[in-house]
Design a protein around this motif. Sequence first.
Motif, PDB file in Angstrom:
ATOM      1  N   TYR A  13       0.834  -1.192   0.000  1.00  0.00           N
ATOM      2  CA  TYR A  13       0.000   0.000   0.000  1.00  0.00           C
ATOM      3  C   TYR A  13       0.876   1.254   0.000  1.00  0.00           C
ATOM      4  O   TYR A  13       0.668   2.159  -0.809  1.00  0.00           O
ATOM      5  CB  TYR A  13      -0.936   0.003   1.218  1.00  0.00           C
ATOM      6  N   TYR A  14       1.866   1.310   0.888  1.00  0.00           N
ATOM      7  CA  TYR A  14       2.721   2.497   0.960  1.00  0.00           C
ATOM      8  C   TYR A  14       3.545   2.681  -0.310  1.00  0.00           C
ATOM      9  O   TYR A  14       3.728   3.805  -0.769  1.00  0.00           O
ATOM     10  CB  TYR A  14       3.633   2.462   2.194  1.00  0.00           C
ATOM     11  N   ALA A  15       4.016   1.591  -0.899  1.00  0.00           N
ATOM     12  CA  ALA A  15       4.787   1.705  -2.141  1.00  0.00           C
ATOM     13  C   ALA A  15       3.906   2.288  -3.250  1.00  0.00           C
ATOM     14  O   ALA A  15       4.324   3.198  -3.980  1.00  0.00           O
ATOM     15  CB  ALA A  15       5.334   0.344  -2.554  1.00  0.00           C
ATOM     16  N   GLU A  16       2.673   1.799  -3.378  1.00  0.00           N
ATOM     17  CA  GLU A  16       1.776   2.325  -4.415  1.00  0.00           C
ATOM     18  C   GLU A  16       1.380   3.764  -4.103  1.00  0.00           C
ATOM     19  O   GLU A  16       1.279   4.593  -5.005  1.00  0.00           O
ATOM     20  CB  GLU A  16       0.519   1.474  -4.549  1.00  0.00           C
ATOM     21  N   TYR A  17       1.187   4.061  -2.830  1.00  0.00           N
ATOM     22  CA  TYR A  17       0.823   5.425  -2.431  1.00  0.00           C
ATOM     23  C   TYR A  17       1.934   6.395  -2.811  1.00  0.00           C
ATOM     24  O   TYR A  17       1.670   7.481  -3.336  1.00  0.00           O
ATOM     25  CB  TYR A  17       0.548   5.465  -0.923  1.00  0.00           C
ATOM     26  N   GLU A  18       3.194   6.009  -2.573  1.00  0.00           N
ATOM     27  CA  GLU A  18       4.339   6.854  -2.934  1.00  0.00           C
ATOM     28  C   GLU A  18       4.393   7.071  -4.444  1.00  0.00           C
ATOM     29  O   GLU A  18       4.644   8.181  -4.908  1.00  0.00           O
ATOM     30  CB  GLU A  18       5.649   6.230  -2.443  1.00  0.00           C
ATOM     31  N   GLN A  19       4.147   6.014  -5.226  1.00  0.00           N
ATOM     32  CA  GLN A  19       4.156   6.124  -6.684  1.00  0.00           C
ATOM     33  C   GLN A  19       3.034   7.047  -7.169  1.00  0.00           C
ATOM     34  O   GLN A  19       3.246   7.896  -8.039  1.00  0.00           O
ATOM     35  CB  GLN A  19       3.992   4.748  -7.338  1.00  0.00           C
ATOM     36  N   ALA A  20       1.844   6.872  -6.602  1.00  0.00           N
ATOM     37  CA  ALA A  20       0.711   7.717  -7.003  1.00  0.00           C
ATOM     38  C   ALA A  20       0.984   9.171  -6.625  1.00  0.00           C
ATOM     39  O   ALA A  20       0.697  10.079  -7.415  1.00  0.00           O
ATOM     40  CB  ALA A  20      -0.575   7.217  -6.336  1.00  0.00           C
ATOM     41  N   ALA A  21       1.550   9.402  -5.459  1.00  0.00           N
ATOM     42  CA  ALA A  21       1.873  10.767  -5.020  1.00  0.00           C
ATOM     43  C   ALA A  21       2.880  11.397  -5.976  1.00  0.00           C
ATOM     44  O   ALA A  21       2.727  12.562  -6.376  1.00  0.00           O
ATOM     45  CB  ALA A  21       2.411  10.749  -3.592  1.00  0.00           C
ATOM     46  N   ALA A  22       3.897  10.631  -6.353  1.00  0.00           N
ATOM     47  CA  ALA A  22       4.942  11.147  -7.251  1.00  0.00           C
ATOM     48  C   ALA A  22       4.358  11.575  -8.594  1.00  0.00           C
ATOM     49  O   ALA A  22       4.813  12.554  -9.190  1.00  0.00           O
ATOM     50  CB  ALA A  22       6.030  10.103  -7.444  1.00  0.00           C
ATOM     51  N   LYS A  23       3.331  10.874  -9.072  1.00  0.00           N
ATOM     52  CA  LYS A  23       2.689  11.251 -10.339  1.00  0.00           C
ATOM     53  C   LYS A  23       2.034  12.630 -10.253  1.00  0.00           C
ATOM     54  O   LYS A  23       1.770  13.257 -11.266  1.00  0.00           O
ATOM     55  CB  LYS A  23       1.656  10.202 -10.746  1.00  0.00           C
ATOM     56  N   SER A  57       3.494  14.974  -8.381  1.00  0.00           N
ATOM     57  CA  SER A  57       4.621  15.773  -7.882  1.00  0.00           C
ATOM     58  C   SER A  57       4.513  16.053  -6.385  1.00  0.00           C
ATOM     59  O   SER A  57       4.818  17.147  -5.919  1.00  0.00           O
ATOM     60  CB  SER A  57       4.765  17.086  -8.661  1.00  0.00           C
ATOM     61  N   LEU A  58       4.053  15.043  -5.638  1.00  0.00           N
ATOM     62  CA  LEU A  58       3.941  15.137  -4.188  1.00  0.00           C
ATOM     63  C   LEU A  58       4.780  14.043  -3.546  1.00  0.00           C
ATOM     64  O   LEU A  58       4.986  12.984  -4.142  1.00  0.00           O
ATOM     65  CB  LEU A  58       2.487  14.935  -3.740  1.00  0.00           C
ATOM     66  N   THR A  59       5.219  14.299  -2.320  1.00  0.00           N
ATOM     67  CA  THR A  59       5.807  13.226  -1.537  1.00  0.00           C
ATOM     68  C   THR A  59       4.655  12.444  -0.916  1.00  0.00           C
ATOM     69  O   THR A  59       3.505  12.921  -0.879  1.00  0.00           O
ATOM     70  CB  THR A  59       6.703  13.779  -0.408  1.00  0.00           C
ATOM     71  N   ARG A  82      -0.546  12.354   1.991  1.00  0.00           N
ATOM     72  CA  ARG A  82      -1.328  11.936   3.158  1.00  0.00           C
ATOM     73  C   ARG A  82      -1.953  13.150   3.853  1.00  0.00           C
ATOM     74  O   ARG A  82      -3.119  13.110   4.252  1.00  0.00           O
ATOM     75  CB  ARG A  82      -0.479  11.120   4.127  1.00  0.00           C
ATOM     76  N   VAL A  83      -1.192  14.219   3.999  1.00  0.00           N
ATOM     77  CA  VAL A  83      -1.729  15.429   4.628  1.00  0.00           C
ATOM     78  C   VAL A  83      -2.859  15.995   3.783  1.00  0.00           C
ATOM     79  O   VAL A  83      -3.927  16.334   4.303  1.00  0.00           O
ATOM     80  CB  VAL A  83      -0.617  16.484   4.861  1.00  0.00           C
ATOM     81  N   LEU A  84      -2.663  16.081   2.491  1.00  0.00           N
ATOM     82  CA  LEU A  84      -3.701  16.610   1.602  1.00  0.00           C
ATOM     83  C   LEU A  84      -4.972  15.768   1.698  1.00  0.00           C
ATOM     84  O   LEU A  84      -6.077  16.305   1.807  1.00  0.00           O
ATOM     85  CB  LEU A  84      -3.186  16.669   0.165  1.00  0.00           C
ATOM     86  N   SER A  85      -4.825  14.459   1.686  1.00  0.00           N
ATOM     87  CA  SER A  85      -5.991  13.573   1.804  1.00  0.00           C
ATOM     88  C   SER A  85      -6.692  13.765   3.140  1.00  0.00           C
ATOM     89  O   SER A  85      -7.925  13.801   3.204  1.00  0.00           O
ATOM     90  CB  SER A  85      -5.571  12.115   1.644  1.00  0.00           C
ATOM     91  N   LEU A  86      -5.919  13.886   4.191  1.00  0.00           N
ATOM     92  CA  LEU A  86      -6.484  14.102   5.522  1.00  0.00           C
ATOM     93  C   LEU A  86      -7.283  15.404   5.574  1.00  0.00           C
ATOM     94  O   LEU A  86      -8.377  15.463   6.132  1.00  0.00           O
ATOM     95  CB  LEU A  86      -5.351  14.123   6.557  1.00  0.00           C
ATOM     96  N   LEU A  87      -6.761  16.439   4.948  1.00  0.00           N
ATOM     97  CA  LEU A  87      -7.420  17.746   4.983  1.00  0.00           C
ATOM     98  C   LEU A  87      -8.720  17.762   4.188  1.00  0.00           C
ATOM     99  O   LEU A  87      -9.577  18.609   4.436  1.00  0.00           O
ATOM    100  CB  LEU A  87      -6.479  18.831   4.463  1.00  0.00           C
TER     101      LEU A  87
END
Length: 148
Positions: free
Chosen positions: A24-34, A36-38, A43-48
């Motif tokens: 999950y974290y590996a895919e989350y990092e890849q999706a975030a990078a697409k 241009s997010l870390t 995670r912060v953006l989703s939480l907000l």
Amino acid sequence: MATPRTDPLTVEVVELIGTVVARYYAEYEQAAAKHSLTGAQARVLSLLTLEPTPMRRIAQKLKCEPSNVTGIIDRLEARGLVERRPDPNDRRVKLAAPTEDGRVTARRLRESLDFAREPLAELSDEERTALRDLLKRMLGKEVPVAAQ
């Protein structure tokens, strides 16, 4: 206090949970990078998107230092994805809230995460309900009596 279980089944379940979390974290990092997010920014953006939140509470939810959250919010704000606003209940407190661009980015990020959706699609409604209820029990959350 209960003694931890170390039987082979428990060990296997713990290893499988670890594998799921890592994937999950590996895919989350890849999706975030697409976008241009870390991963942390995503995670912060989703939480907000759930509700405007004070930075101290964000730090508590992410289990990190408030100064780390300040840096993340600064970078998201510089990109126009987040804004700071006074808390209507306590004007001394600043809330972080997504902008419209931030909400759109968070939605696109969620939509691009296939890891959980694809395997879950293979399970019946009853299996997904049972899995959800077991995970809630593991986390110490109340499961409605009708669901048990």
